[in-house]
Design a protein around this motif. Structure first.
Motif, PDB file in Angstrom:
ATOM      1  N   MET A  55     -60.423  23.560 -12.505  1.00 45.79           N
ATOM      2  CA  MET A  55     -60.456  23.299 -11.070  1.00 45.79           C
ATOM      3  C   MET A  55     -59.314  24.036 -10.391  1.00 45.79           C
ATOM      4  SD  MET A  55     -61.519  19.299 -10.604  1.00 45.79           S
ATOM      5  CE  MET A  55     -60.188  18.633 -11.606  1.00 45.79           C
ATOM      6  N   PRO A  56     -59.611  25.091  -9.637  1.00 51.97           N
ATOM      7  CA  PRO A  56     -58.552  25.801  -8.919  1.00 51.97           C
ATOM      8  C   PRO A  56     -58.015  24.966  -7.768  1.00 51.97           C
ATOM      9  CG  PRO A  56     -60.689  26.662  -8.288  1.00 51.97           C
ATOM     10  CD  PRO A  56     -60.933  25.684  -9.409  1.00 51.97           C
ATOM     11  N   VAL A  57     -56.743  25.117  -7.479  1.00 48.49           N
ATOM     12  CA  VAL A  57     -56.132  24.410  -6.355  1.00 48.49           C
ATOM     13  C   VAL A  57     -56.387  25.212  -5.090  1.00 48.49           C
ATOM     14  CG1 VAL A  57     -54.003  23.537  -5.354  1.00 48.49           C
ATOM     15  CG2 VAL A  57     -54.361  23.410  -7.815  1.00 48.49           C
ATOM     16  N   PRO A  58     -57.075  24.631  -4.091  1.00 49.75           N
ATOM     17  CA  PRO A  58     -57.376  25.374  -2.864  1.00 49.75           C
ATOM     18  C   PRO A  58     -56.113  25.649  -2.059  1.00 49.75           C
ATOM     19  CG  PRO A  58     -58.019  23.081  -2.626  1.00 49.75           C
ATOM     20  CD  PRO A  58     -57.585  23.255  -4.054  1.00 49.75           C
ATOM     21  N   ALA A  59     -55.837  26.922  -1.798  1.00 50.83           N
ATOM     22  CA  ALA A  59     -54.623  27.285  -1.073  1.00 50.83           C
ATOM     23  C   ALA A  59     -54.664  26.810   0.363  1.00 50.83           C
ATOM     24  CB  ALA A  59     -54.438  28.804  -1.122  1.00 50.83           C
ATOM     25  N   GLU A  60     -55.894  26.692   0.922  1.00 53.06           N
ATOM     26  CA  GLU A  60     -55.991  26.334   2.337  1.00 53.06           C
ATOM     27  C   GLU A  60     -55.870  24.838   2.569  1.00 53.06           C
ATOM     28  OE1 GLU A  60     -60.107  26.280   0.544  1.00 53.06           O
ATOM     29  OE2 GLU A  60     -58.316  27.561   0.506  1.00 53.06           O
ATOM     30  N   LEU A  91     -70.766  16.864 -12.868  1.00 51.75           N
ATOM     31  CA  LEU A  91     -69.432  17.038 -12.312  1.00 51.75           C
ATOM     32  C   LEU A  91     -69.258  18.486 -11.881  1.00 51.75           C
ATOM     33  CD1 LEU A  91     -69.159  14.439 -14.138  1.00 51.75           C
ATOM     34  CD2 LEU A  91     -66.772  15.097 -14.462  1.00 51.75           C
ATOM     35  N   PHE A  92     -68.660  18.672 -10.717  1.00 51.82           N
ATOM     36  CA  PHE A  92     -68.371  20.030 -10.260  1.00 51.82           C
ATOM     37  C   PHE A  92     -67.210  20.000  -9.287  1.00 51.82           C
ATOM     38  CE2 PHE A  92     -71.543  18.306  -7.398  1.00 51.82           C
ATOM     39  CZ  PHE A  92     -71.109  18.673  -6.133  1.00 51.82           C
ATOM     40  N   CYS A  93     -66.617  21.140  -9.078  1.00 55.07           N
ATOM     41  CA  CYS A  93     -65.482  21.296  -8.180  1.00 55.07           C
ATOM     42  C   CYS A  93     -65.955  21.885  -6.857  1.00 55.07           C
ATOM     43  CB  CYS A  93     -64.439  22.200  -8.833  1.00 55.07           C
ATOM     44  SG  CYS A  93     -62.979  22.526  -7.828  1.00 55.07           S
ATOM     45  N   GLY A  94     -65.348  21.443  -5.762  1.00 51.95           N
ATOM     46  CA  GLY A  94     -65.760  21.935  -4.454  1.00 51.95           C
ATOM     47  C   GLY A  94     -65.633  23.435  -4.312  1.00 51.95           C
ATOM     48  N   GLN A  95     -64.645  24.033  -4.975  1.00 51.68           N
ATOM     49  CA  GLN A  95     -64.437  25.475  -4.871  1.00 51.68           C
ATOM     50  C   GLN A  95     -65.482  26.288  -5.633  1.00 51.68           C
ATOM     51  OE1 GLN A  95     -61.709  23.302  -5.220  1.00 51.68           O
ATOM     52  NE2 GLN A  95     -61.502  23.623  -3.023  1.00 51.68           N
ATOM     53  N   HIS A  96     -66.323  25.608  -6.406  1.00 45.28           N
ATOM     54  CA  HIS A  96     -67.349  26.311  -7.171  1.00 45.28           C
ATOM     55  C   HIS A  96     -68.695  26.357  -6.451  1.00 45.28           C
ATOM     56  CE1 HIS A  96     -64.910  25.450 -11.076  1.00 45.28           C
ATOM     57  NE2 HIS A  96     -64.512  26.548 -10.465  1.00 45.28           N
TER      58      HIS A  96
END
Length: 231
Positions: A55-60, A91-96
């Motif tokens: 899960m990447p951390v969203p920079a924004e 399960l999924f990440c919002g950035q995906h």
């Protein structure tokens, strides 16, 4: 054989494989036995409970937190022993979530998930969550500050499980069941004539949602009554 049986129902999978290996003698029952054998191995269960994506951390994001979405649902499948309860989780990440359609207004908006973890269980929900919880916990061990969002269809067992196991999670109703409840509410409140206009309005809103256009019922500052009056 397992690769084909994993992607397609057993019979068409073996028919397709037969075209590549015409000399081989293949059957759907053989594929089913192999799939069930390897699916029952402890190593397979460990694999299913291991995170399949990061899960990447969203920079924004102001909070700097990733969002882990947990979709759960249930139904009944017809088996040799009659209908049996079935549960599924994803399960999924919002950035995906990535847009695959163009930005043309005339083109229906289409998104796809680049990565996700999926788990299915034939049986009661209590046994299902015993398998799903380790997968969620393994994700959280890698990202302890991630925000949890449970996407539900409104079933009581989902709310009970979420409140007991993940009280910090936010639970939301999926779009299609939310639209269904709004139509039921409109039918109880408004006359038959207004009910038809409201249902037509809801259909237009769903079409606009799919097309990626912001419907007037999606405005945060407008109440349900105002939105229905516009119909």
């Amino acid at each position: 054989m397992l690769e084909f049986a994993n992607a397609l129902p057993f019979k068409p999978a073996m028919s397709l494989l037969q075209t590549a290996l015409p000399a081989a003698r293949l059957g759907s029952s053989q594929a089913q036995r192999l799939a069930q054998h390897f699916g029952a191995l402890d190593a397979m269960e460990e694999l299913l409970q291991s995170p399949g994506f990061d899960m990447p951390v969203p920079a924004e994001a102001a909070s700097g937190k990733s969002v882990l979405y947990i979709q759960v649902d249930g139904g009944h499948l017809l088996t040799d022993d009659g209908y049996k309860e079935t549960k599924v989780g994803r399960l999924f990440c919002g950035q995906h979530i990535k847009q695959v359609s163009s930005d043309d207004e005339e083109v229906m908006l289409r998104n796809e998930l680049e990565h996700s973890d999926y788990l299915a269980h034939l049986g009661h929900y209590k046994e299902f969550v015993k398998r799903l919880d380790p997968l969620i916990d393994n994700h959280l061990s890698k990202h302890p500050h991630a925000k949890l969002v449970v996407v539900s269809d409104g079933a009581e067992w989902i709310e009970k499980w979420q409140s007991e196991c993940y009280p910090q999670a936010q639970i939301i109703l999926d779009f299609y069941h939310a639209a269904e409840k709004l139509c039921e509410f409109a039918g109880m409140v408004f006359s038959s004539a207004k009910k038809q206009r409201t249902m037509d309005c809801q259909a237009q809103n769903r079409a606009a949602r799919r097309a990626g256009r912001k419907s007037h019922t999606g405005n945060k500052d407008k109440s349900l009554g105002q939105a229905l009056c516009h119909c």
